[in-house]
Design an enzyme around this catalytic site. Structure first.
Site, PDB file in Angstrom:
ATOM      1  N   HIS A  95       0.861  -1.184   0.000  1.00 29.20           N
ATOM      2  CA  HIS A  95       0.000   0.000   0.000  1.00 29.20           C
ATOM      3  C   HIS A  95       0.892   1.227   0.000  1.00 29.20           C
ATOM      4  CE1 HIS A  95      -3.588   2.446   0.798  1.00 29.20           C
ATOM      5  NE2 HIS A  95      -2.783   3.161   1.575  1.00 29.20           N
ATOM      6  N   CYS A  96       0.823   2.004  -1.074  1.00 27.59           N
ATOM      7  CA  CYS A  96       1.695   3.172  -1.229  1.00 27.59           C
ATOM      8  C   CYS A  96       1.024   4.407  -0.630  1.00 27.59           C
ATOM      9  CB  CYS A  96       2.000   3.394  -2.723  1.00 27.59           C
ATOM     10  SG  CYS A  96       3.081   4.807  -3.026  1.00 27.59           S
TER      11      CYS A  96
END
Length: 216
Positions: free
Chosen positions: A141-142
């Protein structure tokens, strides 16, 4: 009181995140936009005007190309939904139930997600707790995109990171090159130097001319 807090706490995870622009926006996402804006202003307001016209046009074209690639790849990686195909095929937008650890040990068991209520596409499908959805070939998850990175947007994510690195080194190299030109080839910056040069007052200029005549 504890029951009420437990009920209200996961409210921000009630709905699946479809793209990175859905609230709440992450602080690192906003910081990335601010840094990009500062870089563009520094490029347009300082670096490009300091070059002479023959150099300014090709450097401007190269900078515009790198910047365009970064903006496009960043937008696609942020807006493209990497969720599982079966999850994206669902037309209705329904709230995601809170995971009950008393009934299940894991969110995904035996190839099925208890929260998304789908059969996962592969063993690499993971359920992101932030976006609250199953992502095919989940990578991470960026926070900079405020979105998950999976199979659908992984290539765009890599292109976004690569273009950001290229843009950073381009600005650094251009700034260093212009400082070097001040000593090596000032004619390349002559137009800016002449515009910004402080002209002496008429009295000082008259004294300088008189002194030069007297020495002659």
């Amino acid at each position: 009181m504890k029951a009420v807090i437990k009920e209200l706490a996961p409210e921000y995870r009630k709905w699946r995140r479809v793209h990175g622009l859905q609230p709440p926006l992450h602080a690192q996402q906003l910081a990335a936009w601010v840094l990009l804006l500062i870089s563009v202003l520094y490029l347009v307001g300082v670096l490009l005007p300091a070059l002479c016209p023959p150099l300014r046009l090709p450097v401007c074209a190269l900078a515009a190309f790198v910047l365009l690639v970064h903006v496009v790849t960043h937008a696609v990686a942020m807006l493209l939904d990497p969720a599982d195909a079966d999850l994206r095929a669902q037309c209705q937008r329904v709230p995601v139930p809170e995971f009950d650890r008393n009934r299940h040990a894991h969110v995904i068991e035996n190839g099925r997600c208890h929260l998304c209520n789908i059969s996962i596409a592969s063993q690499r499908t993971k359920h992101c707790s932030v976006c609250n959805k199953c992502v095919d070939r989940f990578d991470h998850h960026c926070k900079w995109l405020n979105h998950c990175v999976g199979r659908r947007n992984y290539g765009w994510f890599l292109a976004c990171v690569a273009s950001a690195v290229v843009l950073s080194f381009f600005l650094l190299a251009l700034a260093v090159a212009e400082m070097a030109l001040l000593y090596v080839a000032p004619v390349r910056l002559a137009d800016v130097l002449h515009k910004n040069r402080v002209k002496p007052s008429p009295r000082v200029q008259h004294k300088e001319e008189s002194g030069s005549k007297g020495m002659a």
